[in-house]
Design an enzyme around this catalytic site. Structure first.
Site, PDB file in Angstrom:
ATOM      1  N   ARG A  45       0.349   4.101   3.862  1.00  0.00           N
ATOM      2  CA  ARG A  45       0.032   3.750   1.794  1.00  0.00           C
ATOM      3  C   ARG A  45      -0.699   2.656   1.729  1.00  0.00           C
ATOM      4  NH1 ARG A  45       3.346   0.078  -0.735  1.00  0.00           N
ATOM      5  NH2 ARG A  45       3.757   0.394  -2.684  1.00  0.00           N
ATOM      6  N   SER A 116       8.753  11.562  -5.286  1.00  0.00           N
ATOM      7  CA  SER A 116       9.929  10.030  -5.261  1.00  0.00           C
ATOM      8  C   SER A 116      10.777  10.568  -6.598  1.00  0.00           C
ATOM      9  CB  SER A 116       8.886   8.988  -5.917  1.00  0.00           C
ATOM     10  OG  SER A 116       7.734   8.415  -4.424  1.00  0.00           O
ATOM     11  N   LYS A 145       6.236  -3.392  -3.511  1.00  0.00           N
ATOM     12  CA  LYS A 145       6.008  -3.034  -4.702  1.00  0.00           C
ATOM     13  C   LYS A 145       5.736  -3.478  -5.403  1.00  0.00           C
ATOM     14  CE  LYS A 145       6.656   1.961  -6.329  1.00  0.00           C
ATOM     15  NZ  LYS A 145       5.226   2.191  -7.216  1.00  0.00           N
TER      16      LYS A 145
HETATM   17  N1  LIG Z   1       5.598   5.801  -1.692  1.00  0.00           N
HETATM   18  C1  LIG Z   1       7.235   6.151  -1.545  1.00  0.00           C
HETATM   19  N2  LIG Z   1       7.862   6.630  -0.050  1.00  0.00           N
HETATM   20  C2  LIG Z   1       8.455   7.134  -0.086  1.00  0.00           C
HETATM   21  C3  LIG Z   1       9.047   8.181   1.224  1.00  0.00           C
HETATM   22  F1  LIG Z   1       9.920   8.485   0.869  1.00  0.00           F
HETATM   23  F2  LIG Z   1       8.355   8.208   1.965  1.00  0.00           F
HETATM   24  F3  LIG Z   1       9.763   7.459   1.860  1.00  0.00           F
HETATM   25  N3  LIG Z   1       9.443   6.927  -1.212  1.00  0.00           N
HETATM   26  C4  LIG Z   1       9.272   6.515  -2.707  1.00  0.00           C
HETATM   27  C5  LIG Z   1       7.659   5.852  -2.019  1.00  0.00           C
HETATM   28  C6  LIG Z   1       7.401   5.319  -3.743  1.00  0.00           C
HETATM   29  O1  LIG Z   1       6.324   5.937  -3.974  1.00  0.00           O
HETATM   30  P1  LIG Z   1       5.286   5.521  -5.457  1.00  0.00           P
HETATM   31  O2  LIG Z   1       6.978   5.873  -6.212  1.00  0.00           O
HETATM   32  O3  LIG Z   1       4.533   6.594  -6.181  1.00  0.00           O
HETATM   33  O4  LIG Z   1       5.170   4.280  -5.199  1.00  0.00           O
HETATM   34  P2  LIG Z   1       4.118   3.807  -4.267  1.00  0.00           P
HETATM   35  O5  LIG Z   1       2.566   5.251  -4.978  1.00  0.00           O
HETATM   36  O6  LIG Z   1       3.521   2.900  -4.918  1.00  0.00           O
HETATM   37  O7  LIG Z   1       4.319   4.368  -3.167  1.00  0.00           O
END
Ligand SMILES: Nc1nc(C(F)(F)F)ncc1COP(=O)(O)OP(=O)(O)O
Ligand SMILES: [Mg+2]
Length: 221
Positions: A45, A116, A145
């Site tokens: 990420r 998510s 975040k």
């Molecule tokens: N990256 C993530 N991974 C998980 C996981 F399930 F893999 F743990 N859950 C939630 C997020 C959050 O995803 P998102 O809402 O798109 O925000 P960002 O792109 O800033 O991460």
């Protein structure tokens, strides 16, 4: 699909998420250390202030992917579907602001698709559109975040379980070895962690404590 779901539940046990912005040390060393400590799945990420773009992001992704491959840990890419396809990642994770799950599923074929979800409508839509697991959170307050939604504790996981939603689920947001067990206690399949591992003096020791916490609680189920 059934086999995939059982395997998915195992993979979600201790799900490490990281980008260069989350690491005080060299991301490759942090990942190697976290793998030694027992993480079961990794998500690249690359986001936040000072994160890599373009070629630099591609090269870091490839280096971290090869470390995961050497250790048989599946490599998931957050948000960037094109990057995931370019390096043949094992899967992608998308949120509600990313491309719709139905579009992403068509692009990635049989790769792992994580979505998510913050309410029952989003969860059901993700399931209908082919998600393999749901990321549920933030469970606890998080500073990682910047645009995180409201902290929800365990209530939404409980709501999903009470609605007989059986898709594999992983909690996310502010999770540490001290607060991980109650998440497994709600019958979530695992916990995902960024800072508690990536900023630890020893990512290996932190991952090991987290793995023990979820394993002990999981055995009580
Ligand atoms: N990256 C993530 N991974 C998980 C996981 F399930 F893999 F743990 N859950 C939630 C997020 C959050 O995803 P998102 O809402 O798109 O925000 P960002 O792109 O800033 O991460
Ligand atoms: Mg996203």
């Amino acid at each position: 699909m059934a086999v995939k779901s059982a395997k998915m539940r195992e993979l979600l046990r201790l799900y490490f998420i990281m980008g260069s912005a989350n690491c005080s040390d060299n991301p490759e060393e942090v990942l190697r250390s976290a793998i030694k400590g027992g993480i079961t799945l990794f998500q690249f990420r690359e986001k936040g202030k000072g994160c890599f773009q373009g070629e630099e992001k591609l090269h870091l992704a490839k280096r971290l992917q090869s470390i995961c491959r050497e250790n048989h840990i599946p490599f998931i890419v957050n948000d960037d579907i094109e990057l995931a396809l370019e390096i043949d990642a094992d899967g992608v994770h998308i949120g509600q602001e990313d491309e719709p799950a139905s579009v992403v599923r068509k692009k990635i074929g049989n790769k792992i698709l994580g979505v998510s979800a913050h309410n029952l409508g989003e969860a059901k839509k993700a399931i209908d559109e082919g998600a393999d697991y749901l990321g549920i959170g933030p469970i606890y307050p998080t500073s990682t975040k910047e645009d995180a939604k409201a902290v929800q504790g365990l209530s939404f996981i409980r709501e999903l379980k009470n609605a007989n939603i059986n898709i594999p689920i992983v909690g996310i947001g502010g999770i540490t070895a001290e607060n991980a067990a109650p998440i497994i206690g709600t019958r979530a399949d695992g916990v995902s962690v960024i800072t508690a591992i990536s900023q630890a003096d020893s990512p290996e020791a932190s991952a090991r404590m987290l793995y023990k916490a979820v394993h002990i609680e999981g055995n009580k189920q």
